[in-house]
Design a protein around this motif. Structure first.
Motif, PDB file in Angstrom:
ATOM      1  N   SER A   1      55.997  36.352  36.717  1.00 45.07           N
ATOM      2  CA  SER A   1      55.508  35.167  37.413  1.00 45.07           C
ATOM      3  C   SER A   1      56.663  34.287  37.878  1.00 45.07           C
ATOM      4  O   SER A   1      57.582  33.981  37.115  1.00 45.07           O
ATOM      5  CB  SER A   1      54.602  34.348  36.483  1.00 45.07           C
ATOM      6  N   VAL A   2      56.597  33.890  39.156  1.00 47.68           N
ATOM      7  CA  VAL A   2      57.522  32.902  39.727  1.00 47.68           C
ATOM      8  C   VAL A   2      56.681  31.723  40.200  1.00 47.68           C
ATOM      9  O   VAL A   2      55.767  31.909  41.008  1.00 47.68           O
ATOM     10  CB  VAL A   2      58.321  33.495  40.921  1.00 47.68           C
ATOM     11  N   PRO A   3      56.877  30.534  39.612  1.00 48.66           N
ATOM     12  CA  PRO A   3      57.971  30.124  38.727  1.00 48.66           C
ATOM     13  C   PRO A   3      57.621  30.146  37.234  1.00 48.66           C
ATOM     14  O   PRO A   3      58.424  29.657  36.435  1.00 48.66           O
ATOM     15  CB  PRO A   3      58.218  28.694  39.181  1.00 48.66           C
ATOM     16  N   GLY A   4      56.479  30.679  36.854  1.00 51.09           N
ATOM     17  CA  GLY A   4      56.063  30.609  35.461  1.00 51.09           C
ATOM     18  C   GLY A   4      57.065  31.192  34.486  1.00 51.09           C
ATOM     19  O   GLY A   4      57.374  30.600  33.450  1.00 51.09           O
ATOM     20  N   GLU A   5      57.613  32.373  34.819  1.00 56.07           N
ATOM     21  CA  GLU A   5      58.588  33.017  33.931  1.00 56.07           C
ATOM     22  C   GLU A   5      60.012  32.915  34.462  1.00 56.07           C
ATOM     23  O   GLU A   5      60.967  32.898  33.678  1.00 56.07           O
ATOM     24  CB  GLU A   5      58.223  34.490  33.743  1.00 56.07           C
ATOM     25  N   VAL A   6      60.164  32.877  35.755  1.00 57.85           N
ATOM     26  CA  VAL A   6      61.497  32.762  36.370  1.00 57.85           C
ATOM     27  C   VAL A   6      61.420  31.766  37.522  1.00 57.85           C
ATOM     28  O   VAL A   6      60.604  31.937  38.434  1.00 57.85           O
ATOM     29  CB  VAL A   6      62.001  34.124  36.896  1.00 57.85           C
ATOM     30  N   ALA A   7      62.258  30.736  37.467  1.00 55.39           N
ATOM     31  CA  ALA A   7      62.376  29.788  38.577  1.00 55.39           C
ATOM     32  C   ALA A   7      63.430  30.312  39.545  1.00 55.39           C
ATOM     33  O   ALA A   7      64.442  30.881  39.131  1.00 55.39           O
ATOM     34  CB  ALA A   7      62.768  28.413  38.057  1.00 55.39           C
ATOM     35  N   LEU A   8      63.195  30.120  40.837  1.00 54.66           N
ATOM     36  CA  LEU A   8      64.041  30.746  41.857  1.00 54.66           C
ATOM     37  C   LEU A   8      64.406  29.735  42.938  1.00 54.66           C
ATOM     38  O   LEU A   8      63.546  29.011  43.450  1.00 54.66           O
ATOM     39  CB  LEU A   8      63.280  31.925  42.476  1.00 54.66           C
ATOM     40  N   VAL A   9      65.692  29.701  43.289  1.00 53.12           N
ATOM     41  CA  VAL A   9      66.192  28.823  44.349  1.00 53.12           C
ATOM     42  C   VAL A   9      67.046  29.644  45.308  1.00 53.12           C
ATOM     43  O   VAL A   9      67.898  30.437  44.876  1.00 53.12           O
ATOM     44  CB  VAL A   9      67.034  27.662  43.772  1.00 53.12           C
ATOM     45  N   GLY A  10      66.828  29.465  46.599  1.00 52.34           N
ATOM     46  CA  GLY A  10      67.627  30.120  47.617  1.00 52.34           C
ATOM     47  C   GLY A  10      68.571  29.161  48.312  1.00 52.34           C
ATOM     48  O   GLY A  10      68.808  28.039  47.838  1.00 52.34           O
ATOM     49  N   TYR A  11      69.099  29.591  49.460  1.00 49.30           N
ATOM     50  CA  TYR A  11      70.074  28.777  50.194  1.00 49.30           C
ATOM     51  C   TYR A  11      69.938  29.084  51.682  1.00 49.30           C
ATOM     52  O   TYR A  11      69.875  30.242  52.062  1.00 49.30           O
ATOM     53  CB  TYR A  11      71.491  29.115  49.729  1.00 49.30           C
ATOM     54  N   ASP A  12      69.893  28.089  52.507  1.00 52.34           N
ATOM     55  CA  ASP A  12      69.802  28.097  53.977  1.00 52.34           C
ATOM     56  C   ASP A  12      68.538  27.406  54.456  1.00 52.34           C
ATOM     57  O   ASP A  12      68.523  26.766  55.486  1.00 52.34           O
ATOM     58  CB  ASP A  12      69.832  29.509  54.593  1.00 52.34           C
ATOM     59  N   ASP A  13      67.426  27.591  53.731  1.00 49.86           N
ATOM     60  CA  ASP A  13      66.101  27.108  54.146  1.00 49.86           C
ATOM     61  C   ASP A  13      65.724  27.656  55.517  1.00 49.86           C
ATOM     62  O   ASP A  13      65.423  26.919  56.448  1.00 49.86           O
ATOM     63  CB  ASP A  13      66.022  25.577  54.141  1.00 49.86           C
ATOM     64  N   ILE A  14      65.737  28.988  55.618  1.00 45.38           N
ATOM     65  CA  ILE A  14      65.273  29.635  56.839  1.00 45.38           C
ATOM     66  C   ILE A  14      63.762  29.461  56.959  1.00 45.38           C
ATOM     67  O   ILE A  14      63.081  29.082  55.997  1.00 45.38           O
ATOM     68  CB  ILE A  14      65.642  31.129  56.848  1.00 45.38           C
ATOM     69  N   GLU A  15      63.229  29.759  58.124  1.00 48.19           N
ATOM     70  CA  GLU A  15      61.800  29.552  58.379  1.00 48.19           C
ATOM     71  C   GLU A  15      60.925  30.312  57.391  1.00 48.19           C
ATOM     72  O   GLU A  15      59.883  29.828  56.958  1.00 48.19           O
ATOM     73  CB  GLU A  15      61.474  29.982  59.807  1.00 48.19           C
ATOM     74  N   PHE A  16      61.363  31.524  56.998  1.00 49.66           N
ATOM     75  CA  PHE A  16      60.557  32.353  56.109  1.00 49.66           C
ATOM     76  C   PHE A  16      60.486  31.799  54.691  1.00 49.66           C
ATOM     77  O   PHE A  16      59.648  32.224  53.906  1.00 49.66           O
ATOM     78  CB  PHE A  16      61.109  33.779  56.063  1.00 49.66           C
ATOM     79  N   ALA A  17      61.392  30.865  54.329  1.00 50.12           N
ATOM     80  CA  ALA A  17      61.405  30.339  52.963  1.00 50.12           C
ATOM     81  C   ALA A  17      60.096  29.640  52.635  1.00 50.12           C
ATOM     82  O   ALA A  17      59.494  29.867  51.584  1.00 50.12           O
ATOM     83  CB  ALA A  17      62.584  29.387  52.782  1.00 50.12           C
ATOM     84  N   ALA A  18      59.632  28.796  53.543  1.00 54.23           N
ATOM     85  CA  ALA A  18      58.390  28.059  53.299  1.00 54.23           C
ATOM     86  C   ALA A  18      57.172  28.956  53.415  1.00 54.23           C
ATOM     87  O   ALA A  18      56.109  28.645  52.856  1.00 54.23           O
ATOM     88  CB  ALA A  18      58.278  26.892  54.281  1.00 54.23           C
TER      89      ALA A  18
END
Length: 341
Positions: free
Chosen positions: A266-283
């Protein structure tokens, strides 16, 4: 277009001099309306296209700016290209976009091609971190601006984002949610962006009195989704498995998300995740991705404006600038759930 059609053929068919045809193309207001219409009609009928290469030789440079990026499959660089194209278009110029595929060898080949084609100038995100390609190209005396990479202002212009601060923003966010350790997934560490983002994460750890062992590093060959999936598989095999992951770009983060999702994590229940750039696909991801936003369009536009200034009519007034933009953390669902222990 008919083979061999040149300005002489246009002049002969229109019954005017070569100079008149040249004036119609370059200085139309200097030609009478009747003559201009006759020449333009002949140009259209014959399919004549001006030989830009010859014009470039006379002028010493072209109306084309070259943009050399690390990976055109990455939407971040698409936005950079859009910004550069907008500034170039407003100046009556065009942009030729090339992809180094993160390869120093391909980068060197393209830089040689740009010199042969006498491009007006080059916008580039270097793949070769040794500096050899750039040093060789600098001897060509073709103006250039670095994009997404810092360059001392005395050597040329650069437009970048403060990636150390970006890494700090991501790590502080995850640590603030109660995660005692982090995993950092990056592309090759020869890339300055990957190194700087890790340095930012390490700073955030030091602020909390945590050592380097609190940051588990997973390095992959490329900054793409496929390598992100591979990194996700490696994270799943760790013991203990990390509960917080910071990725050097969104494509890596989306690949990690796919691996975790496929394994039933589960994300974020078991693993929290952060990316970089904030491309359109992120949201738009299945779990909307928290990401460090870079102003990619603004970066490309600003870099192109600097290059246009350096190669324009007032080039003598140009002063090299090192512009560093600030990133912004955009928090979404991939990192929100965490209970402090």
């Amino acid at each position: 277009m008919a083979p061999g059609v040149g300005i002489k053929e246009v002049a002969r068919e229109a019954g005017v001099s070569v100079g008149t045809v040249s004036n119609v193309i370059n200085r139309p207001d200097s030609v009478s309306e009747e003559t201009r219409a006759r020449v333009l009609s002949t140009i259209e009928r014959l399919g004549y296209v001006r030989q830009e290469s010859a014009r470039q030789l006379r002028a010493g440079h072209s109306r084309i700016i070259a943009l050399l990026v690390l990976d055109m499959a990455n939407p971040f660089f698409v936005d950079v290209a859009r910004g550069a194209e907008r500034a170039a278009r407003e100046a009556g110029l065009g942009v030729m976009v090339c992809n180094s595929a993160q390869s120093p060898e391909e980068e060197a080949d393209y830089l040689g091609l740009f010199a042969e084609q006498r491009v007006r100038g080059v916008l580039m995100t270097p793949a070769d971190m040794t500096g050899r390609n750039l040093a060789s190209f600098r001897r060509r005396t073709i103006p250039f601006v670095l994009v997404d990479r810092v360059l001392p202002s005395a050597e040329g212009c650069s437009v970048s984002v403060d990636d150390v601060t970006g890494g700090e923003l991501a790590a502080r966010h995850l640590l603030g949610l109660g995660h005692p350790t982090l995993a950092y997934v990056s592309g090759p560490m020869r890339l300055a962006q990957c190194r700087d983002r890790r340095e930012g994460a390490q700073r955030a750890l030091r602020e909390r009195g945590l050592g380097e062992s609190a940051l588990r590093h997973v390095e992959v060959d490329r900054l793409d989704v496929t390598c992100g999936r591979d990194a996700g598989a490696r994270l799943l095999g760790m013991s203990p498995r990390p509960t917080a992951v910071f990725c050097a770009n969104d494509l890596l983060a989306l690949g990690v998300l796919q691996s975790l999702y496929g394994a039933g994590v589960s994300v974020p229940g078991e693993v929290a995740l952060v990316g970089y750039d904030d491309i359109e696909f992120a949201a738009a991801a299945a779990v909307p991705l928290t990401s460090v936003r870079q102003p990619a369009f603004r970066m490309g536009r600003t870099a192109a404006e600097l290059l246009i200034e350096e190669t324009g009519e007032r080039a003598g007034d140009h002063r090299h600038q090192r512009i560093v933009l600030q990133p912004e953390l955009v928090v979404r669902g991939s990192s929100l759930v965490r209970t402090r222990g």
